[in-house]
Design a protein around this motif. Structure first.
Motif, PDB file in Angstrom:
ATOM      1  N   THR A 221     -33.872  29.277  32.379  1.00 22.30           N
ATOM      2  CA  THR A 221     -32.560  29.458  31.754  1.00 22.30           C
ATOM      3  C   THR A 221     -32.265  28.214  30.924  1.00 22.30           C
ATOM      4  N   VAL A 222     -31.894  28.424  29.667  1.00 22.79           N
ATOM      5  CA  VAL A 222     -31.449  27.292  28.858  1.00 22.79           C
ATOM      6  C   VAL A 222     -29.935  27.373  28.826  1.00 22.79           C
ATOM      7  N   ARG A 223     -29.296  26.504  29.541  1.00 14.52           N
ATOM      8  CA  ARG A 223     -27.849  26.597  29.711  1.00 14.52           C
ATOM      9  C   ARG A 223     -27.136  26.582  28.369  1.00 14.52           C
ATOM     10  N   GLY A 224     -26.234  27.518  28.188  1.00 12.32           N
ATOM     11  CA  GLY A 224     -25.447  27.559  26.965  1.00 12.32           C
ATOM     12  C   GLY A 224     -26.162  28.275  25.829  1.00 12.32           C
ATOM     13  N   VAL A 225     -27.437  28.566  26.001  1.00  8.90           N
ATOM     14  CA  VAL A 225     -28.178  29.213  24.921  1.00  8.90           C
ATOM     15  C   VAL A 225     -28.708  30.570  25.362  1.00  8.90           C
ATOM     16  N   GLY A 226     -29.487  30.588  26.442  1.00  7.42           N
ATOM     17  CA  GLY A 226     -30.033  31.859  26.875  1.00  7.42           C
ATOM     18  C   GLY A 226     -31.204  31.669  27.804  1.00  7.42           C
ATOM     19  N   PHE A 227     -32.246  32.471  27.600  1.00  2.00           N
ATOM     20  CA  PHE A 227     -33.394  32.459  28.504  1.00  2.00           C
ATOM     21  C   PHE A 227     -34.675  32.304  27.708  1.00  2.00           C
ATOM     22  N   ILE A 228     -35.678  31.799  28.374  1.00  5.01           N
ATOM     23  CA  ILE A 228     -36.945  31.625  27.681  1.00  5.01           C
ATOM     24  C   ILE A 228     -38.089  31.944  28.639  1.00  5.01           C
ATOM     25  N   LEU A 229     -39.026  32.741  28.168  1.00  6.94           N
ATOM     26  CA  LEU A 229     -40.233  33.032  28.939  1.00  6.94           C
ATOM     27  C   LEU A 229     -41.343  32.221  28.290  1.00  6.94           C
TER      28      LEU A 229
ATOM     29  N   GLU B 279     -30.620  13.468  30.434  1.00  5.61           N
ATOM     30  CA  GLU B 279     -30.043  14.505  31.295  1.00  5.61           C
ATOM     31  C   GLU B 279     -28.590  14.753  30.920  1.00  5.61           C
ATOM     32  N   VAL B 280     -27.851  13.638  30.689  1.00  8.03           N
ATOM     33  CA  VAL B 280     -26.438  13.749  30.338  1.00  8.03           C
ATOM     34  C   VAL B 280     -26.279  14.454  28.993  1.00  8.03           C
ATOM     35  N   TYR B 281     -27.129  14.088  28.038  1.00  9.01           N
ATOM     36  CA  TYR B 281     -27.064  14.735  26.727  1.00  9.01           C
ATOM     37  C   TYR B 281     -27.290  16.232  26.857  1.00  9.01           C
ATOM     38  N   ARG B 282     -28.344  16.574  27.565  1.00  3.07           N
ATOM     39  CA  ARG B 282     -28.676  17.995  27.722  1.00  3.07           C
ATOM     40  C   ARG B 282     -27.501  18.737  28.352  1.00  3.07           C
ATOM     41  N   ASP B 283     -26.972  18.143  29.403  1.00  2.00           N
ATOM     42  CA  ASP B 283     -25.870  18.779  30.118  1.00  2.00           C
ATOM     43  C   ASP B 283     -24.651  18.941  29.207  1.00  2.00           C
ATOM     44  N   SER B 284     -24.357  17.885  28.434  1.00  2.00           N
ATOM     45  CA  SER B 284     -23.189  17.937  27.549  1.00  2.00           C
ATOM     46  C   SER B 284     -23.356  19.019  26.490  1.00  2.00           C
ATOM     47  N   ILE B 285     -24.538  19.025  25.897  1.00  2.00           N
ATOM     48  CA  ILE B 285     -24.757  19.994  24.819  1.00  2.00           C
ATOM     49  C   ILE B 285     -24.683  21.414  25.364  1.00  2.00           C
ATOM     50  N   SER B 286     -25.251  21.612  26.562  1.00  2.00           N
ATOM     51  CA  SER B 286     -25.182  22.940  27.166  1.00  2.00           C
ATOM     52  C   SER B 286     -23.735  23.347  27.397  1.00  2.00           C
ATOM     53  N   SER B 287     -22.932  22.427  27.910  1.00  2.00           N
ATOM     54  CA  SER B 287     -21.519  22.736  28.139  1.00  2.00           C
ATOM     55  C   SER B 287     -20.834  23.111  26.830  1.00  2.00           C
ATOM     56  N   MET B 288     -21.149  22.350  25.796  1.00  5.95           N
ATOM     57  CA  MET B 288     -20.529  22.639  24.495  1.00  5.95           C
ATOM     58  C   MET B 288     -20.920  24.019  24.008  1.00  5.95           C
ATOM     59  N   LEU B 289     -22.172  24.370  24.199  1.00  8.02           N
ATOM     60  CA  LEU B 289     -22.614  25.690  23.759  1.00  8.02           C
ATOM     61  C   LEU B 289     -21.931  26.792  24.572  1.00  8.02           C
ATOM     62  N   GLU B 290     -21.732  26.523  25.854  1.00  6.66           N
ATOM     63  CA  GLU B 290     -21.016  27.507  26.673  1.00  6.66           C
ATOM     64  C   GLU B 290     -19.596  27.720  26.152  1.00  6.66           C
ATOM     65  N   GLU B 291     -18.951  26.609  25.822  1.00  6.37           N
ATOM     66  CA  GLU B 291     -17.597  26.709  25.276  1.00  6.37           C
ATOM     67  C   GLU B 291     -17.612  27.462  23.947  1.00  6.37           C
ATOM     68  N   THR B 292     -18.639  27.222  23.165  1.00  3.74           N
ATOM     69  CA  THR B 292     -18.757  27.917  21.878  1.00  3.74           C
ATOM     70  C   THR B 292     -18.839  29.419  22.090  1.00  3.74           C
ATOM     71  N   SER B 293     -19.599  29.828  23.093  1.00  4.07           N
ATOM     72  CA  SER B 293     -19.728  31.268  23.255  1.00  4.07           C
ATOM     73  C   SER B 293     -18.424  31.855  23.801  1.00  4.07           C
ATOM     74  N   ARG B 294     -17.680  31.033  24.554  1.00  2.00           N
ATOM     75  CA  ARG B 294     -16.366  31.494  24.995  1.00  2.00           C
ATOM     76  C   ARG B 294     -15.427  31.656  23.798  1.00  2.00           C
ATOM     77  N   LEU B 295     -15.462  30.673  22.917  1.00  2.00           N
ATOM     78  CA  LEU B 295     -14.679  30.750  21.679  1.00  2.00           C
ATOM     79  C   LEU B 295     -15.030  32.007  20.898  1.00  2.00           C
ATOM     80  N   ASN B 296     -16.320  32.240  20.819  1.00  2.00           N
ATOM     81  CA  ASN B 296     -16.800  33.380  20.048  1.00  2.00           C
ATOM     82  C   ASN B 296     -16.281  34.687  20.634  1.00  2.00           C
ATOM     83  N   GLN B 297     -16.324  34.781  21.982  1.00  2.00           N
ATOM     84  CA  GLN B 297     -15.825  36.000  22.618  1.00  2.00           C
ATOM     85  C   GLN B 297     -14.345  36.194  22.348  1.00  2.00           C
ATOM     86  N   THR B 298     -13.599  35.095  22.422  1.00  3.75           N
ATOM     87  CA  THR B 298     -12.166  35.190  22.156  1.00  3.75           C
ATOM     88  C   THR B 298     -11.917  35.688  20.736  1.00  3.75           C
ATOM     89  N   VAL B 299     -12.627  35.107  19.790  1.00  3.12           N
ATOM     90  CA  VAL B 299     -12.445  35.502  18.391  1.00  3.12           C
ATOM     91  C   VAL B 299     -12.811  36.973  18.195  1.00  3.12           C
TER      92      VAL B 299
END
Lengths: 234, 472
Positions: A221-229, B279-299
């Protein structure tokens, strides 16, 4: 499939520099040769001088719109695949773009993995290799018998799980987003249906059968993006 | 022609009014003159008859047998219309026995006489003398000393004409005066009648997007202008309502968009602090992308709602069994329900076969949202019951799908508010938080399908949602 695109040149027509830079970077990393044009006029010049293999066209360009450029390209009988980018999700726009000769249509905001997947799909179009068997590490998938096995041991998959696995296989090594899965595996047309939860649970169950019993994990799982095989990781 | 047309309705009305009045006055004047002439003429005849009767008593034959008129008696009529009596007397053999000097040897009337001229009574007629003078004359037979005579007596019309002229002149003098007065009055009346229009116009000009609360004044709601003002006011009310809705929508949307934006900003700022690991960068960027998809759903949800509210969604209405649709959704959600060991059962198999008439895609979105909520809020090992019932509402036949879950239920106060956009039950854990638009979309979907969706207030355990779909 990964190598097949290495020589392909993509013209990206997009006036928003942040977006065009990001697209350019992403596509280059996927092996495309990318040229960026911020206006219709420049795009037209590039079309004639560099003769790209496909066009990613934003509809909202300054001065002459993307739609005008598309019509011009088609009226000059240039048979180049065109993928439209737009922020307007109205059916009219979609129909107008497809009528004007667009090959595909992607709504902003889109994920880079989806854009890449669409471009590959356009390239594959018409010359889909009749492969009925895939293999990745010790995983074998047979489309004809609709069976999957790991290390020679058959996996008991439901219909949906099998479709999901095939889709991940076709895009292996690349991330697929939940939107792509909803549309291509669940065939959900509306983007506003609460499917994320369903997809996540389905993915968990697939992983349970596919990865849990084995030390080598194929599905990530790529968090925030999706999935990868992809190739096994520990 | 067009250029001569006055621009304002008021002037046009006045002009028409004056024009019509002028025509009526002209006709009236003509009729009055004819009437006046008739009266004068009959008065002259009447006086002449009296004169004839007087004269008859004054006629005599002298010693030579010549007919004479006694002059020693003043016999002139009092009427000022009669000046210079013209008289001629003949016997029945048409011999002229007497002719007044005023005739100057001209014949009064025709030289012969009719068979019974003046026989029955007094004959009245107009004649013309040889010198062109128009006269009104009377013929009458009368015996004088045993001899039957025909007396012709006439007076000139000349004194009547100036009278008539004076009469006409006075009328013609009054004519423009009346027109001016009437025109002025008409103008004033038109102005008064149209004044509310101007008030309305100036009032309407002041109403803009910023003060849509303003209304036109209604003086009398039963007259035409009042009716128009009422119609305009209700138009304004509708506009104001949708405008307020739009404002609320925009405010809500901005608020909802701000929350994920704030997260993205904070996450980004945190990540950019010095000496952060990969690790922190990856985690932060992932969180941001999650928020983006939430924004997208709202829109996406907001766009869907605004299109539905603007009536821009085209319905493809078809008839199908509601049960099939529900089963399809249960299948779709199966992985989730299985995972949490939730059972979804369907009751009333007979009713469930009933065909409904709706847009399948919209109805599917609605049922999916409701069922998804039911699954989301139900605990592990719960049972969700879908039952069907035929109901009637406002003479409309509907099939009711009731979904009963085993979740915490919905507070009485929240029963209607859950359908508002961005409403979320407060106690819900953040992880199950969606865009908060699911039920708002479900409600819009049902409204578009002429159906209903509501939560049963009487439900004791778990939320009981009723979805009512029209039956063909």
């Amino acid at each position: 499939l990964g190598d097949a695109v290495s020589s392909h040149r993509v013209l990206v027509v997009e006036d928003e520099q942040k977006i065009s830079d990001a697209i350019g970077k992403g596509l280059r990393e996927s092996g495309f040769d990318v040229t960026i044009a911020p206006t219709s006029e420049e795009a037209f010049y590039v079309l004639h001088s560099l003769r790209p293999d496909m066009v990613v066209l934003d509809l909202g360009l300054p001065r002459r719109s993307g739609m005008e450029l598309l019509r011009q390209i088609r009226s000059m009988n240039i048979q180049i695949p065109v993928l439209i980018l737009t922020s307007n999700n109205s059916l009219d726009d979609r129909v107008a773009a497809l009528d004007a000769g667009a090959d595909d249509f992607l709504l902003k905001p889109f994920s880079l993995s989806e854009l890449t997947a669409r471009l590959r799909a356009i390239l594959r179009r018409g010359r889909q290799p009749a492969v009925s068997e895939f293999g990745l590490a010790d995983l074998q998938v047979n489309l004809d018998t609709r069976t999957a096995a790991r290390g020679g041991i058959s996996l008991q998959l439901t219909l949906r799980e099998f479709d999901l696995l095939v889709y991940l296989f076709q895009n292996h090594g690349r991330t697929v987003s939940r939107e792509m899965l909803a549309r291509d595996v669940w065939h959900e047309t509306s983007r506003f249906t609460p499917l994320d939860n369903v997809i996540d649970v389905q993915m968990t169950r697939l992983r349970r059968k596919l990865d849990d019993p084995y030390p080598q994990k194929l599905l990530r799982t790529v968090r925030g993006v999706g999935f990868i095989l992809g190739e096994p990781s520990e | 022609m067009k250029r001569l047309r006055p621009k304002s309705v008021r002037n046009r009305l006045t002009l028409w009014y004056v024009g019509v009045l002028a025509c009526i006055l002209a006709a009236f004047t003509a009729m009055a003159c004819v009437f006046q002439f008739t009266i004068l003429r009959s008065q002259v005849y009447h006086d002449e008859i009296q004169d004839v009767e007087t004269v008859e008593g004054l006629l005599y034959f002298d010693t030579q047998g010549i007919l004479r008129l006694r002059q020693d008696y003043y016999s002139h009529p009092q009427s000022r219309l009669l000046v210079d009596r013209l008289m001629e007397v003949r016997d029945l053999s048409n011999n002229i026995l007497y002719r007044s000097d005023t005739l100057k040897s001209m014949s009064l009337g025709r030289s012969d006489q009719g068979v019974d001229e003046g026989g029955a009574s007094f004959n009245e007629r107009t004649e013309k003398l040889d010198d062109g003078t128009r006269i009104l004359m009377i013929s009458h037979r009368h015996p004088v000393e045993g001899k039957m005579l025909l007396i012709r007596l006439g007076y000139s019309l000349a004194p009547v004409i100036p009278r008539l002229e004076r009469f006409l002149l006075s009328l013609l003098l009054a004519f423009p005066l009346a027109l001016v007065l009437a025109g002025f009055a008409g103008y004033r009346i038109a102005r008064r009648a149209l004044a509310p229009l101007e008030t309305m116009a100036s009032r309407a000009e002041q109403i803009t997007a910023n003060n849509l609360g303003g209304r036109l004044e209604i003086e009398n709601e039963h007259d035409e202008l009042g009716h128009m003002a009422k119609v305009l006011n209700s138009l304004l009310s509708r506009l104001e309502r949708s405008f307020l809705q739009l404002q609320r929508f925009t405010a809500d949307a901005a608020h909802e968009l701000r929350t994920p934006l704030a997260s993205i900003r904070v996450i980004g700022e945190n990540a950019l602090r010095p000496d952060q690991g990969e690790e922190v960068y990856r985690d932060s960027i992932s969180s941001m992308l999650e928020e983006t998809s939430r924004l997208n759903q709202t829109v996406e949800g907001l766009l869907l709602i605004s299109r539905a509210e603007a009536g821009q969604i085209q319905l493809t209405v078809a008839s199908f069994a509601l049960r099939d649709l529900v089963e399809e959704i249960i299948d779709l959600l199966e992985v989730v329900t299985e995972e949490r060991n939730i059972a979804v059962v369907q009751r009333n198999p007979k009713e469930s076969e009933t065909l409904v008439l709706a847009d399948r895609t919209l109805l599917r979105a609605c049922v999916l949202n409701v069922l998804h909520n039911a699954v989301k809020f139900s605990p592990v090992d719960a049972t969700i019951v879908c039952s069907y019932l035929k109901v009637e509402r406002n003479e409309q036949k509907l099939l009711r799908l009731s979904v009963l879950d085993m979740g915490p239920g919905i507070a009485i106060d929240d029963r209607d508010r859950v359908f508002e956009r961005f409403f979320r039950v407060r106690e819900v854990r953040p992880s199950t938080e969606g865009a908060g638009l699911g039920l708002a979309i479900a409600k819009l979907a049902m409204e578009a399908n002429h159906g209903y969706i509501y939560f049963d207030p009487a439900s004791q355990n778990g939320a009981l949602c009723h979805i009512e779909v029209p039956i063909p």
